[in-house]
Write an enzyme that holds these catalytic residues in place. Structure first.
Site, PDB file in Angstrom:
ATOM      1  N   LYS A  80       0.848  -1.194   0.000  1.00 47.07           N
ATOM      2  CA  LYS A  80       0.000   0.000   0.000  1.00 47.07           C
ATOM      3  C   LYS A  80       0.885   1.245   0.000  1.00 47.07           C
ATOM      4  O   LYS A  80       1.880   1.301   0.745  1.00 47.07           O
ATOM      5  CB  LYS A  80      -0.912  -0.019   1.229  1.00 47.07           C
ATOM      6  N   SER A 155      -9.783   1.782   2.788  1.00 48.34           N
ATOM      7  CA  SER A 155      -8.918   2.565   1.925  1.00 48.34           C
ATOM      8  C   SER A 155      -7.869   1.748   1.173  1.00 48.34           C
ATOM      9  O   SER A 155      -7.315   2.217   0.189  1.00 48.34           O
ATOM     10  CB  SER A 155      -8.216   3.642   2.745  1.00 48.34           C
ATOM     11  N   SER A 179      -9.986  -0.581   6.999  1.00 48.97           N
ATOM     12  CA  SER A 179      -9.383  -0.369   5.681  1.00 48.97           C
ATOM     13  C   SER A 179      -8.640  -1.569   5.099  1.00 48.97           C
ATOM     14  O   SER A 179      -8.216  -1.519   3.948  1.00 48.97           O
ATOM     15  CB  SER A 179      -8.428   0.830   5.721  1.00 48.97           C
TER      16      SER A 179
END
Lengths: 486, 104
Positions: A80, A155, A179
């Site tokens: 990420k 997210s 997330s």
């Protein structure tokens, strides 16, 4: 080389590397080829680090040849884009950090490199991890590999989509209010949030420091446990990381769910869609058939206030954490203003997207004179109540089960009201508030054939029991073996 | 999808929002201020449910880890290479970050 299945599990890939069925370089090339073939449609990656990945793979091949290979040696991983990577730009999917090149690796990156992993690149996300759909990326939205018109969740949507699309064997995300788990649920993969403090946050670009935690995405529970095993443990550079021994997360799995008592609190089912409830209920029945004792008498009344507490606490911490982006030492900088203050205001006004600005303002409000006690301090007290109620349930039960998200993945653009978007995390947020470990495992197909996730929650530091039950459930079903056709 | 039970918006004037934007150093147009006023009022309205929770005698939890007074080992570490750090600087002169004068 194109014969290498893009949907190999980590366990299968490691076996193939050890057996010489393929080299780490061949595996990396196959994965990079898969990215080249499908990422134009999925858009999971912000940056693909092709050259670095092939260099990592060459080193892994040397280690394999020496007989010096661990479980992650040569395994292609997506990261990420809020976990800092030395020499590779780390954007947080924000204009603010579009050209930011970190001078150091995050704690988890150091561990992954020592373990011989192959870093494929950096994945898309909601800007600064604020969002539940990856539509708040400043660059582009990521698509759900199961239906490209839908969101992957967020997210960590890019990391979930990468694993679901075969563009990475496993990946890392971060979870502040759901997330990792919600995109795991939306994309039909395993997503796991460790106990707060289990994994170093050093080099995790901060959103809400008392809630943020890095965790794995994988195609099955075993792979998630293997990846967590590699990144877990004390880091003196993170003062909130726990100086505790890391147990073998795969211990005791042969016992299945036998002897486990699993709570089904009704508060953590309210508001879920019928298709999600049906899949969750079927999974609970399955756990019972496998030998778990299901306890429907447990209650967590204060979790009704968790969402409200979260939307005071997380923005408050964010408003402080994001004060550092001033356009002076790194990041976007506006320089055309008439004064230093105007430059700073324009830097932040233009560098941040709407959701980030909304949360900074919300946090500024909650922390400002006259509102501090009513909002921030009161939210911290509610946090105490929530932690207390979870502890009471865990006095009597080993695990709690809920749906991961109230719906399956929705269509891009379908949720426009900010608060409506926040409701996506209504079942996952209480877990961050209490600092507990939790996992989402695929448990069915809902509306439009979209994946549904089962959410299991364990007591602090008891990842082993969490994985043990999740693995037992998973291995008794075929949901984790489904893949989208791209 | 659960319903968001629209609650009455909290009192929040455009001047309140302008003040928040100034405190947070966020440059905004009047149109943006108006958009955020409505959205913030709605979110704060939802968070007002916290006021109805009885927390008499409940201590606040202010960190996620139940840790107190963590002290780092006071050992020197090599600094980050200056050249790499400055490579991210938007504006520099020699080995320094360059900023506008605070008082002009």
């Amino acid at each position: 080389m194109s014969a290498i299945d893009p949907y190999l599990t980590l366990t299968e890939a490691a076996q193939g590397l050890r057996d010489g069925a393929f080299t780490a370089t061949e595996l990396a090339r196959a994965q990079l080829g898969r990215i080249a073939a499908v990422d134009e449609r999925v858009k999971a990656y912000v940056t693909v680090t092709r050259d670095e990945a092939l260099a990592d793979a060459a080193r892994a091949d040397e280690a394999l040849a020496r007989g010096d290979a661990g479980p992650l040696t040569g395994i292609p991983i997506a990261i990420k884009d809020l976990i800092v990577t030395k020499g590779v730009r780390t954007t947080c999917s924000s204009r603010m950090l579009e050209n930011f090149v970190p001078v150091e690796d995050a704690g988890v990156m150091t561990r992954l490199r020592e373990a011989g992993a192959v870093i494929l690149g950096k994945t898309n996300m909601d800007e600064f991890a604020m969002g539940s759909s990856t539509e708040h990326s400043a660059f582009f939205p990521t698509a759900n590999p199961w239906d490209l018109a839908r969101v992957p969740g967020g997210s960590s949507g890019g990391s979930a989509a990468a694993v679901a699309a075969g563009e990475g064997i496993v990946s890392l995300g971060s979870d502040t209010g759901g997330s990792i788990r919600q995109p795991g649920s939306f994309c039909g993969c395993v997503g796991m949030k460790p106990t707060y403090g289990r994994v170093s946050r050093y080099g995790l670009i901060a959103f809400a420091s008392s809630l943020d935690q890095i965790g794995p995405f994988a195609r099955n529970v075993q792979d998630a446990a293997t990846l967590l095993q590699a990144i877990a443990g004390w880091d003196p550079c993170d003062s909130t990381s726990a100086n505790l021994p890391v147990p073998d997360f795969s211990a005791g799995w042969d016992r299945g769910v036998d002897g486990l008592r699993i709570a089904v609190p009704r508060e953590l089912f309210a508001g879920a869609d019928a298709d999600v409830l049906e899949a969750t209920q079927a999974a609970i029945d399955q756990l019972e058939r496998l030998g778990a004792t299901i306890d429907r008498e447990q209650s967590l009344p204060s979790v009704a206030h968790a969402l409200a507490a979260y939307y005071v606490l997380a923005p408050s911490e964010a408003s402080a954490n994001l004060a550092r982006y001033d356009g002076v030492t790194y990041g976007y900088s506006y320089t055309e203003g008439a004064s230093m203050w105007e430059n700073m205001e324009q830097t932040r006004g233009r560098g941040f997207g709407d959701e980030v600005k909304r949360r900074i303002m919300l946090g500024t409000y909650a922390l400002s004179a006259g509102y501090y006690d009513a909002y921030y301090k009161q939210a911290q007290r509610v946090r105490t109540l929530i932690r207390r109620e979870f502890a009471q349930v865990f006095d009597r039960c080993d695990l709690i089960v809920t749906p991961t998200a109230p719906t399956v993945a929705f269509r891009q653009g379908a949720v426009t009201d900010p608060y409506q978007m926040y409701l996506n995390d209504v079942f996952t947020i209480p877990v961050n508030i209490a600092g507990l470990p939790a996992i989402s495992v695929p448990c069915g197909a809902g509306e439009g054939g979209m994946p549904v996730g089962l959410h299991l929650i364990a007591k602090h530091w008891d990842e082993s029991t969490l994985f043990r039950a999740a693995h037992a459930y998973e291995q008794s079903t075929d949901w984790h073996r489904r893949h989208p056709s791209l | 999808m659960p319903s968001s039970d629209a609650e009455p918006p909290a009192e929040l004037t455009i001047e309140d929002v302008r003040h928040l934007a100034t405190l947070a150093r966020l440059g905004m147009t009047d149109a943006e201020l108006e958009k955020f006023r409505g959205e913030l009022a709605s979110i704060i309205g939802h968070c007002d449910v916290l006021q109805r929770v009885d927390t008499e005698g409940v201590e606040p939890t202010n960190n996620g880890a139940d840790l107190l007074n963590v002290v780092a080992v006071d050992a020197p570490r090599p600094p980050w290479p200056l050249r790499e750090v400055l490579a991210n600087a938007p504006n520099r002169r020699d080995d320094l970050f360059r900023v506008r004068a605070v008082l002009e």
